[in-house]
Structures are given as structure tokens and as C-alpha cells.
Design a protein around this motif. Structure first.
Motif, mmCIF file in Angstrom:
data_model
loop_
_atom_site.group_PDB
_atom_site.id
_atom_site.type_symbol
_atom_site.label_atom_id
_atom_site.label_comp_id
_atom_site.label_asym_id
_atom_site.label_seq_id
_atom_site.Cartn_x
_atom_site.Cartn_y
_atom_site.Cartn_z
ATOM 1 N N ASP A 49 47.417 43.866 17.046
ATOM 2 C CA ASP A 49 45.959 43.964 16.738
ATOM 3 C C ASP A 49 45.565 44.809 15.685
ATOM 4 O OD1 ASP A 49 45.218 42.630 19.101
ATOM 5 O OD2 ASP A 49 44.711 44.129 20.372
ATOM 6 N N GLN A 50 44.191 44.712 15.369
ATOM 7 C CA GLN A 50 43.561 45.583 14.192
ATOM 8 C C GLN A 50 42.559 46.589 14.738
ATOM 9 O OE1 GLN A 50 43.840 43.727 10.091
ATOM 10 N NE2 GLN A 50 44.103 41.996 11.489
ATOM 11 N N LEU A 51 42.159 47.548 13.818
ATOM 12 C CA LEU A 51 40.811 48.305 14.245
ATOM 13 C C LEU A 51 40.174 48.147 12.979
ATOM 14 C CD1 LEU A 51 42.465 51.444 16.150
ATOM 15 C CD2 LEU A 51 41.431 49.236 17.104
ATOM 16 N N ALA A 52 38.621 48.301 13.266
ATOM 17 C CA ALA A 52 38.013 48.336 12.162
ATOM 18 C C ALA A 52 37.583 49.777 11.819
ATOM 19 C CB ALA A 52 36.813 47.304 12.051
ATOM 20 N N LEU A 53 37.635 50.353 10.525
ATOM 21 C CA LEU A 53 37.474 51.474 10.277
ATOM 22 C C LEU A 53 36.340 51.687 8.973
ATOM 23 C CD1 LEU A 53 37.937 54.586 10.766
ATOM 24 C CD2 LEU A 53 39.887 54.296 9.147
ATOM 25 N N HIS A 54 35.286 52.330 9.420
ATOM 26 C CA HIS A 54 34.206 52.117 8.172
ATOM 27 C C HIS A 54 34.159 53.644 7.615
ATOM 28 C CE1 HIS A 54 32.219 48.817 10.382
ATOM 29 N NE2 HIS A 54 32.914 49.357 11.192
ATOM 30 N N GLU A 55 34.349 53.490 6.158
ATOM 31 C CA GLU A 55 34.605 54.872 5.381
ATOM 32 C C GLU A 55 33.148 55.040 4.513
ATOM 33 O OE1 GLU A 55 37.396 56.732 1.959
ATOM 34 O OE2 GLU A 55 37.744 55.059 2.528
ATOM 35 N N ASP A 56 32.236 56.038 4.685
ATOM 36 C CA ASP A 56 31.307 56.666 3.924
ATOM 37 C C ASP A 56 31.695 57.695 3.003
ATOM 38 O OD1 ASP A 56 28.729 54.867 4.750
ATOM 39 O OD2 ASP A 56 29.848 55.178 6.626
ATOM 40 N N VAL A 57 31.496 57.556 1.824
ATOM 41 C CA VAL A 57 32.253 58.633 0.864
ATOM 42 C C VAL A 57 30.959 59.706 0.706
ATOM 43 C CG1 VAL A 57 33.540 57.234 -0.359
ATOM 44 C CG2 VAL A 57 31.179 57.448 -1.331
ATOM 45 N N PRO A 58 31.317 61.220 0.361
ATOM 46 C CA PRO A 58 30.368 62.083 0.387
ATOM 47 C C PRO A 58 29.613 61.807 -1.442
ATOM 48 C CG PRO A 58 32.609 62.932 -0.118
ATOM 49 C CD PRO A 58 32.582 61.514 0.447
ATOM 50 N N PHE A 59 28.477 62.453 -1.336
ATOM 51 C CA PHE A 59 27.560 62.137 -2.702
ATOM 52 C C PHE A 59 28.428 62.564 -3.762
ATOM 53 C CE2 PHE A 59 23.001 62.299 -0.649
ATOM 54 C CZ PHE A 59 23.468 61.315 -0.041
ATOM 55 N N GLU A 60 29.066 63.602 -3.773
ATOM 56 C CA GLU A 60 30.046 63.960 -4.721
ATOM 57 C C GLU A 60 31.271 63.732 -4.406
ATOM 58 O OE1 GLU A 60 29.435 67.977 -5.903
ATOM 59 O OE2 GLU A 60 27.298 67.646 -6.492
ATOM 60 N N ASN A 61 31.625 62.497 -4.382
ATOM 61 C CA ASN A 61 33.137 61.842 -3.983
ATOM 62 C C ASN A 61 34.281 62.581 -4.840
ATOM 63 O OD1 ASN A 61 34.936 60.375 -2.726
ATOM 64 N ND2 ASN A 61 34.568 58.624 -3.861
ATOM 65 N N SER A 62 35.115 63.027 -3.940
ATOM 66 C CA SER A 62 36.504 63.500 -4.487
ATOM 67 C C SER A 62 37.417 63.286 -3.228
ATOM 68 C CB SER A 62 36.435 65.138 -4.650
ATOM 69 O OG SER A 62 36.090 65.762 -3.584
ATOM 70 N N GLU A 63 38.880 63.144 -3.866
ATOM 71 C CA GLU A 63 39.983 62.612 -2.981
ATOM 72 C C GLU A 63 40.217 63.850 -2.032
ATOM 73 O OE1 GLU A 63 41.880 59.834 -2.705
ATOM 74 O OE2 GLU A 63 40.017 59.295 -3.637
ATOM 75 N N ASN A 64 39.870 65.151 -2.314
ATOM 76 C CA ASN A 64 40.299 66.037 -1.216
ATOM 77 C C ASN A 64 39.090 66.586 -0.432
ATOM 78 O OD1 ASN A 64 39.149 67.237 -3.436
ATOM 79 N ND2 ASN A 64 40.595 69.057 -3.439
ATOM 80 N N ALA A 65 37.836 65.640 -0.615
ATOM 81 C CA ALA A 65 36.851 66.086 0.192
ATOM 82 C C ALA A 65 37.379 66.177 1.719
ATOM 83 C CB ALA A 65 35.807 65.103 -0.105
ATOM 84 N N PRO A 66 36.615 67.108 2.574
ATOM 85 C CA PRO A 66 37.048 66.851 3.972
ATOM 86 C C PRO A 66 36.683 65.863 4.523
ATOM 87 C CG PRO A 66 35.416 68.545 3.692
ATOM 88 C CD PRO A 66 35.944 68.204 2.286
ATOM 89 N N SER A 67 37.487 65.293 5.586
ATOM 90 C CA SER A 67 37.125 64.082 6.203
ATOM 91 C C SER A 67 36.851 64.279 7.563
ATOM 92 C CB SER A 67 38.511 62.856 6.228
ATOM 93 O OG SER A 67 38.659 62.730 4.948
ATOM 94 N N ILE A 68 36.027 63.314 8.081
ATOM 95 C CA ILE A 68 35.265 63.479 9.447
ATOM 96 C C ILE A 68 35.473 62.071 10.173
ATOM 97 C CG2 ILE A 68 33.493 63.985 11.210
ATOM 98 C CD1 ILE A 68 33.985 66.135 9.615
ATOM 99 N N LEU A 69 36.472 62.096 11.413
ATOM 100 C CA LEU A 69 36.546 60.848 11.930
ATOM 101 C C LEU A 69 35.594 60.729 13.173
ATOM 102 C CD1 LEU A 69 37.979 58.250 12.735
ATOM 103 C CD2 LEU A 69 39.829 59.268 13.828
ATOM 104 N N LEU A 70 34.920 59.964 13.586
ATOM 105 C CA LEU A 70 33.752 59.570 14.636
ATOM 106 C C LEU A 70 34.492 58.573 15.655
ATOM 107 C CD1 LEU A 70 30.409 59.994 12.634
ATOM 108 C CD2 LEU A 70 31.941 61.872 13.404
ATOM 109 N N LEU A 71 34.247 58.856 16.576
ATOM 110 C CA LEU A 71 34.922 57.864 17.794
ATOM 111 C C LEU A 71 33.572 57.835 18.615
ATOM 112 C CD1 LEU A 71 38.347 59.541 18.729
ATOM 113 C CD2 LEU A 71 37.802 57.852 17.098
ATOM 114 N N HIS A 72 33.166 56.575 18.912
ATOM 115 C CA HIS A 72 31.966 56.272 19.842
ATOM 116 C C HIS A 72 32.374 56.050 21.202
ATOM 117 C CE1 HIS A 72 33.613 52.125 20.281
ATOM 118 N NE2 HIS A 72 33.958 52.083 19.033
ATOM 119 N N GLY A 73 31.489 56.020 22.094
ATOM 120 C CA GLY A 73 31.733 55.881 23.462
ATOM 121 C C GLY A 73 31.561 54.587 24.018
ATOM 122 N N LEU A 74 31.958 54.316 25.350
ATOM 123 C CA LEU A 74 31.839 52.988 26.065
ATOM 124 C C LEU A 74 30.798 52.102 25.655
ATOM 125 C CD1 LEU A 74 33.617 51.126 28.021
ATOM 126 C CD2 LEU A 74 32.159 52.090 29.635
#
Length: 341
Positions: A49-74
């Protein structure tokens, strides 16, 4: 036992003090949605199987910008109001935001043969590892809503002190702790409307998956079940290798596992949550890595606050931002312990 923090004082909107109003209007309150601008990744899983993951970059994009993973509910997805709002709050503040569509949800429809359930903790681990491969030096914080929090709690309990990807800490908002208590609540007069809501949404999702993958469908498509427990018994449990809904609940509820968590977790709950019973939060022992925040009001994922106290009435959004900006001492110790392994 966990530490109970009482620094988050929530005062509900004077016209929306009722728990059901908080819950319904929290979902339906009008908001302007920013144009969708995410990059979509397909995260492969071991079972194909596969999962869809949507990535939104910060306004000032950089590779080491901290990442936030959001998980939705049922029955949620990447386009749930709370997910979209946080993208708009976080990217201007320098965070890279990932919104996960769990199996068969949102953009995940058509790329997963198996349904999502509370025991799919390995899916969350796969996503954290995927993010770490994309952005090697980006620390990752996990923010999970309702059932997403159940998956994340199970993952952390199973991981112990083993760091997954670049994970640092997690915030769980109204996560189901005891699945049996929810099933009992949904049989009650006050819980029945929510049971019907989820049955309608989840059964439509089941039918679309059977249409996309006919080989997974039964020979005779049954009529829509009357209760969510019936869907769990007929569809979810067999797909996960459980003999019944009861076995599924027993093996995937995170309550008995909270004592095994060794990495920093904050759990936020409202005492008047009309969807997920609050009491089981303290029915199970917690490890010292688990913090709990309890408010008297707020409903389920509502938390619509008094006007004038924050930039808008979405109280929970501003508390999340404050939480992100303050690194607890317990987290610093945990990072040293985990990274030294």
C-alpha cells in the motif's frame, strides 16, 4: 504517573459554551482557505500500500527548517479544517509542514487496498522515516488529532527509547485512549449522533475502496451498517488480522501502553468532549515522559475561545504555536538520552 499541567486556561466563546456546539462549530466555522500549494509524496509501505503525504514549505525555504507532521482524525484528511489552518499558521513562521492522508483517506484513496485503523502505528513510523530521508537535518515534531493521536501513541509505546526518523516530541489532541469506552458511549443517547456521522462517512469510504479494488470486496455488498462497531467487526478487524471488533479494540487501544512511552508526549483533552470520553485518560498509568493538559470545556477538537484573547477565536491554534516555541527541559534530557544510543 504523568504530570498534569494547568497553564492552558481555555475560556469558551460565550455563545458556544456547550460541548456539542464547540464540536460542531469547531468543524464548520467559516474560514478562508489558502490556495493548495503542497507537493504530494507517495510513501510506500511494506505490504504494498501507499500513503499520500502533502508537503508545504516555509516561506523562507531551507533544508534544515524544522518539520511538523500532522495526523488527522477518523474520516478526516489533509483538507480537514484544523490541518489547513495549521499550514497557514506554521509556514510563515519557518516550519515545513507535512499533512498525512492515512490509508484510503483524502488523496490516499485509490493507493491503499487496506483500511486505516488504530493499530496502523507502523504507517506513522514509515512516514517519519520518509521525512528524515527527504530532509536529513530537519527535526520533526508530530501533532495528531483524535484517532491520529491513537496511532501515534501506539507507535511511541512500541518504539520505547528508539528514535524514529528525526522525531523529537508530540502533541496529541483529544486522542481515543480506551476504545471500549467509545463503543459504549456511541450506544448512548448523547453518543448516537456521532456514531451515525462516522458510519455515514466511513461506509462511503469503504464502498469507494471496494470499487477501486474489487478483489478486496465481498461477493455480496452488505447494506450500510447501523453502527461504527459493525464496520469495525465486518471490515476493519478482518483486514487487520483481528478475530472480532472486541479483539481489535483490545489490541490497538493505547491506554494500557502509556506506561511504555519513553519520548516526550503532551496530551490535551477537554473534560466535556462529547465524542471521546475523557475519564479513561487517567484510568491507566502513564510514564514520566507523558504530560497531560486538561481543560473544562472545548468539546472535541473545538476549542473556540472568547473573542479578543487571541488573534482569532481558534484558541487551540495559538496554544499549539506557544507549545512549539517552548522546548521543555524534559525534552532536552530525552533528546540527549535518545541521541546517545
Amino acid at each position: 504517573m504523568s504530570r498534569v499541567i494547568e497553564t492552558w486556561k481555555f475560556r469558551p466563546h460565550p455563545l458556544l459554551a456547550n460541548a456539542h456546539m464547540q464540536t460542531v462549530f469547531g468543524l464548520r466555522w467559516p474560514q478562508r482557505a489558502a490556495p493548495y500549494a503542497a507537493r504530494v509524496h507517495h510513501v510506500p509501505l511494506e505490504d504494498g500500500d501507499q500513503l499520500a503525504l502533502h508537503e508545504d514549505v516555509p516561506f523562507e525555504n531551507s533544508e534544515n527548517a524544522p518539520s511538523i507532521l500532522l495526523l488527522h482524525g477518523l474520516s478526516g484528511g489533509h483538507d480537514s479544517s484544523y490541518m489547513c489552518r495549521l499550514v497557514e499558521r506554521l509556514t510563515p513562521r519557518g516550519y515545513r509542514v507535512f499533512r498525512l492522508d492515512m490509508r484510503g483517506c483524502g488523496a490516499g484513496e485509490g493507493i491503499a487496498r487496506k483500511p486505516n485503523h488504530c493499530g496502523r502505528s507502523e504507517d506513522v513510523a514509515s512516514v517519519l522515516n520518509f521525512i528524515a530521508e527527504l530532509h536529513t537535518d530537519s527535526p520533526t515534531t508530530l501533532i495528531a488529532f483524535s484517532m491520529g493521536g491513537t496511532l501515534a501513541l501506539n507507535m511511541l509505546a512500541e518504539a520505547g527509547e528508539m528514535r524514529i526518523g528525526n522525531f523529537e516530541r508530540a502533541l496529541m489532541i483529544c486522542p481515543p485512549i480506551d476504545l471500549f469506552s467509545i463503543e459504549r458511549h456511541f450506544r448512548s443517547f448523547l453518543g448516537r449522533p456521532y456514531d451515525k456521522f462516522f458510519v455515514k462517512n466511513i461506509w462511503a469510504q469503504v464502498l469507494r475502496r471496494w470499487q477501486a479494488f474489487p478483489e478486496t470486496a465481498p461477493k455480496t455488498i452488505p447494506q450500510r451498517p447501523k453502527r461504527l462497531r459493525d464496520i469495525d467487526h465486518l471490515v476493519v478487524a478482518p483486514s487487520g488480522g483481528f478475530a472480532s471488533a472486541e479483539e481489535y479494540y483490545a489490541k490497538t487501544q493505547p491506554g494500557p501502553k502509556l506506561e511504555a512511552i519513553r519520548q516526550p508526549v503532551t496530551i490535551l483533552f477537554s473534560q466535556d468532549d462529547p465524542v471521546v470520553p475523557f475519564a479513561p485518560l487517567f484510568d491507566f498509568p502513564h510514564s514520566s515522559s507523558v504530560e497531560t493538559i486538561v481543560t473544562s470545556h472545548g468539546g472535541h477538537l473545538g476549542f473556540l475561545g472568547q473573542p479578543g484573547l487571541d488573534a482569532d477565536i481558534r484558541w487551540i491554534d495559538w496554544r499549539i504555536l506557544e507549545w512549539l516555541e517552548h522546548l521543555p527541559l524534559s525534552l532536552e534530557k530525552c533528546k540527549q538520552r535518545v541521541c546517545s544510543r
